[in-house]
Design an enzyme around this catalytic site. Structure first.
Site, PDB file in Angstrom:
ATOM      1  N   ASN A 213      15.341 -16.716  39.377  1.00 26.11           N
ATOM      2  CA  ASN A 213      15.574 -16.292  37.995  1.00 26.11           C
ATOM      3  C   ASN A 213      17.155 -15.484  37.803  1.00 26.11           C
ATOM      4  O   ASN A 213      17.512 -15.184  38.776  1.00 26.11           O
ATOM      5  CB  ASN A 213      14.532 -15.477  37.414  1.00 26.11           C
ATOM      6  CG  ASN A 213      14.369 -14.012  38.378  1.00 26.11           C
ATOM      7  OD1 ASN A 213      15.161 -13.330  38.550  1.00 26.11           O
ATOM      8  ND2 ASN A 213      13.118 -13.956  39.029  1.00 26.11           N
ATOM      9  N   LYS A 292      14.163 -33.463  51.197  1.00 26.53           N
ATOM     10  CA  LYS A 292      14.515 -33.423  50.134  1.00 26.53           C
ATOM     11  C   LYS A 292      13.617 -34.501  49.444  1.00 26.53           C
ATOM     12  O   LYS A 292      13.503 -35.566  49.753  1.00 26.53           O
ATOM     13  CB  LYS A 292      15.902 -33.676  49.978  1.00 26.53           C
ATOM     14  CG  LYS A 292      16.602 -33.722  48.894  1.00 26.53           C
ATOM     15  CD  LYS A 292      18.034 -34.033  48.868  1.00 26.53           C
ATOM     16  CE  LYS A 292      18.596 -33.950  47.543  1.00 26.53           C
ATOM     17  NZ  LYS A 292      19.937 -34.571  47.277  1.00 26.53           N
ATOM     18  N   ILE A 312       2.868  -7.846  43.765  1.00 27.47           N
ATOM     19  CA  ILE A 312       3.225  -6.892  44.807  1.00 27.47           C
ATOM     20  C   ILE A 312       2.857  -5.419  44.381  1.00 27.47           C
ATOM     21  O   ILE A 312       2.086  -4.776  45.185  1.00 27.47           O
ATOM     22  CB  ILE A 312       4.718  -7.120  45.264  1.00 27.47           C
ATOM     23  CG1 ILE A 312       4.901  -8.483  45.864  1.00 27.47           C
ATOM     24  CG2 ILE A 312       4.916  -6.087  46.340  1.00 27.47           C
ATOM     25  CD1 ILE A 312       6.374  -9.043  45.896  1.00 27.47           C
ATOM     26  N   PHE A 332       8.595  -1.766  36.801  1.00 29.43           N
ATOM     27  CA  PHE A 332       9.630  -1.933  35.786  1.00 29.43           C
ATOM     28  C   PHE A 332       8.845  -3.151  34.893  1.00 29.43           C
ATOM     29  O   PHE A 332       8.177  -4.058  35.398  1.00 29.43           O
ATOM     30  CB  PHE A 332      10.903  -2.438  36.416  1.00 29.43           C
ATOM     31  CG  PHE A 332      12.107  -1.427  36.780  1.00 29.43           C
ATOM     32  CD1 PHE A 332      11.659  -0.461  37.592  1.00 29.43           C
ATOM     33  CD2 PHE A 332      12.907  -1.296  35.769  1.00 29.43           C
ATOM     34  CE1 PHE A 332      12.485   0.654  37.525  1.00 29.43           C
ATOM     35  CE2 PHE A 332      13.889  -0.551  36.145  1.00 29.43           C
ATOM     36  CZ  PHE A 332      13.875   0.641  36.807  1.00 29.43           C
TER      37      PHE A 332
HETATM   38  N1  CTP Z   1       5.867  -7.427  40.067  1.00 38.13           N
HETATM   39  C1  CTP Z   1       5.621  -7.413  41.473  1.00 38.13           C
HETATM   40  N2  CTP Z   1       4.986  -8.871  42.034  1.00 38.13           N
HETATM   41  C2  CTP Z   1       4.754  -9.641  40.960  1.00 38.13           C
HETATM   42  C3  CTP Z   1       5.151  -9.757  39.653  1.00 38.13           C
HETATM   43  C4  CTP Z   1       5.560  -8.523  39.365  1.00 38.13           C
HETATM   44  O1  CTP Z   1       5.542  -6.745  42.086  1.00 38.13           O
HETATM   45  N3  CTP Z   1       4.294 -10.856  41.605  1.00 38.13           N
HETATM   46  C5  CTP Z   1       6.474  -6.229  39.528  1.00 38.13           C
HETATM   47  C6  CTP Z   1       7.816  -6.159  39.207  1.00 38.13           C
HETATM   48  O2  CTP Z   1       8.811  -5.874  40.255  1.00 38.13           O
HETATM   49  C7  CTP Z   1       7.945  -5.156  38.138  1.00 38.13           C
HETATM   50  C8  CTP Z   1       6.439  -5.271  37.554  1.00 38.13           C
HETATM   51  O3  CTP Z   1       5.605  -5.856  38.453  1.00 38.13           O
HETATM   52  O4  CTP Z   1       7.963  -3.908  38.387  1.00 38.13           O
HETATM   53  C9  CTP Z   1       6.628  -6.182  36.238  1.00 38.13           C
HETATM   54  O5  CTP Z   1       6.606  -7.401  36.431  1.00 38.13           O
HETATM   55  P1  CTP Z   1       7.008  -8.470  35.158  1.00 38.13           P
HETATM   56  O6  CTP Z   1       7.187  -9.796  35.859  1.00 38.13           O
HETATM   57  O7  CTP Z   1       7.870  -8.018  34.148  1.00 38.13           O
HETATM   58  O8  CTP Z   1       5.583  -8.432  34.682  1.00 38.13           O
HETATM   59  P2  CTP Z   1       4.500  -9.493  34.695  1.00 38.13           P
HETATM   60  O9  CTP Z   1       3.323  -8.673  35.620  1.00 38.13           O
HETATM   61  O10 CTP Z   1       4.786 -10.755  35.031  1.00 38.13           O
HETATM   62  O11 CTP Z   1       3.789  -9.569  33.463  1.00 38.13           O
HETATM   63  P3  CTP Z   1       4.189 -10.690  32.147  1.00 38.13           P
HETATM   64  O12 CTP Z   1       4.627 -11.957  32.587  1.00 38.13           O
HETATM   65  O13 CTP Z   1       3.331 -10.772  31.376  1.00 38.13           O
HETATM   66  O14 CTP Z   1       5.712 -10.155  31.637  1.00 38.13           O
END
Ligand code: CTP
Length: 406
Positions: A213, A292, A312, A332
């Site tokens: 991303n 691949k 996580i 975050f």
């Molecule tokens: N995060 C994490 N591990 C994951 C996904 C997210 O530790 N597998 C943590 C990110 O580092 C961030 C927070 O969770 O601190 C929010 O992640 P975000 O991707 O914005 O939220 P999601 O849980 O994916 O929810 P949504 O898809 O509904 O936005």
């Protein structure tokens, strides 16, 4: 506001080829908002001229204790009384030995010795040949100087002007600037171990392709730097980004969400604060091909199926250390809309005391950002600013919360 606005620094140069780097250092200090008074030993003047340093610092350079320009003829007293800190860069082995013994036979050492040590701290950037650096006498003298209250900034490693390779090079000007800036930051996280995740993850499809991303990692790196500046031990678990490691931060590079989970789990055993800024991929291909994936000529795209990655942050927030209060967790949220409502919901879902919301598309890759801090009771906005400035404000906020909870 510039990082060194209002700070007055006495920059002392002693004899060494690294003096050529001090010209750039002087420029960087001034660019960061400091005023700089250069003092040079006679040996330093063999390597770089006072003319260069005067032009860069915009101030007359001092080099002799007999310089009669000071009305009271006491340059050695006046110069240190005005300063917020003294930075010796480069500091030779000989000068370190002088400091260790408290000798004061020329202007620079004569400024160091009578300076009010509590108000005017001494920062030392050694520079010398690797054998000189490793010599027990040098190490003994440095330990003494540090015990007397000086901050020894360390040395770099690599090729030396003498043709040898090893430890003893002066740190680069930018590294020294970062150290000086860090020195002036309040040590609100002294004694804490902060664990930060940053950047994107990369989930392999095959050996040459993957899913990632747009996260640049800049916010997480800024937070790691700010935490280090605040006196914490900092471990930064970084996804694939090409950013320089902040000074003094221990970095663990990872690629996938699974790698990140492992690194975080290992380090969360000793951390007291966990800040999850990483944009972790929510899903990964359930199977990464060993080779691949080739087009087969049918015009059909390969079928990919995905499995969800472990969350996580939520996992760490449910660990016994987090539940007992020994580990303070901060999440975050990168949202595209309804920031407050989404951040409040996400804080509850992740089970963390503090969640920091930002608008993802407006911040990815940028040097500035705006944050919304959401806890169980209220929300607070940190208006648009540089990511480093926001990171310092966030660290100050977390320090207050962890102190209150201690
Ligand atoms: N995060 C994490 N591990 C994951 C996904 C997210 O530790 N597998 C943590 C990110 O580092 C961030 C927070 O969770 O601190 C929010 O992640 P975000 O991707 O914005 O939220 P999601 O849980 O994916 O929810 P949504 O898809 O509904 O936005």
């Amino acid at each position: 506001m510039k990082d060194l606005a209002g700070k007055h620094i006495v920059l002392g140069l002693t004899g060494g080829i690294a003096c050529y780097k001090s010209a750039e250092l002087c420029r960087l200090l001034i660019k960061a908002g400091a005023t700089v008074q250069v003092v040079m030993t006679a040996a330093a003047e063999q390597f770089i001229t006072p003319v260069t340093m005067q032009a860069l610092s915009q101030r007359v350079v001092y080099g002799s204790q007999w310089d009669a320009r000071a009305a009271n003829n006491m340059a050695h007293i006046n110069l240190s009384r005005e300063a917020d800190a003294m930075l010796l860069a480069p500091c030779s082995a000989d000068f370190i030995a002088k400091l260790a013994q408290g000798r004061a036979d020329e202007l620079l050492s004569l400024i160091c010795l009578p300076r009010p040590a509590d108000a005017v701290h001494l920062l030392i950037a050694p520079a010398m040949n690797r054998e000189m650096w490793a010599h027990p006498a040098t190490q003994r003298n440095l330990a003494q100087v540090a015990a007397d209250g000086a901050l020894v900034l360390g040395v770099g490693a690599g090729d030396q002007a003498c043709g040898e390779t090893g430890d003893g090079r002066m740190l680069e000007p930018q590294e020294l600037l970062d150290d000086v800036v860090a020195f002036f930051q309040p040590k609100v996280l002294a004694g804490q171990h902060v664990l930060v995740t940053a950047g994107p993850t990369y989930e392999a499809i095959d050996p040459v392709r993957g899913i990632t991303n747009l996260s640049s990692g800049k916010m997480g790196f800024a937070i790691a730097r700010a935490a280090r500046e605040a006196g914490a031990e900092v471990t930064l678990v970084a996804g694939p980004v090409s950013l320089a490691t902040p000074r003094g931060v221990q970095r663990v590079d990872v690629r996938s969400a699974s790698n990140m989970l492992k690194a975080v789990t290992d380090n969360s055993q000793t951390a007291s604060i966990f800040i999850a800024t990483a944009a972790v991929a929510d899903w990964r291909p359930d199977h990464a091909a060993d080779r691949k994936i080739k087009k087969d000529g049918s015009g059909q795209a390969p079928a990919l199926s995905f499995v969800e990655n472990t969350d996580i942050l939520a996992t760490v927030a449910q660990s016994p250390r987090a539940i007992s209060g020994a580990l303070f967790c901060v999440g975050f949220a990168a949202e595209s809309h309804d920031l407050l409502a989404n951040a409040q919901a996400k804080r509850l879902r992740k089970g963390v005391p503090l969640l920091v919301g930002n608008i993802g598309p407006a911040t990815f890759g940028q040097d500035d950002n705006a944050l919304l801090l959401v806890d169980a009771h209220c929300s607070r906005e940190l208006p648009r600013d540089s990511k480093l400035s926001l990171a310092r404000q966030l660290i100050a906020d977390i320090a207050t919360r962890t102190r209150a909870g201690a």
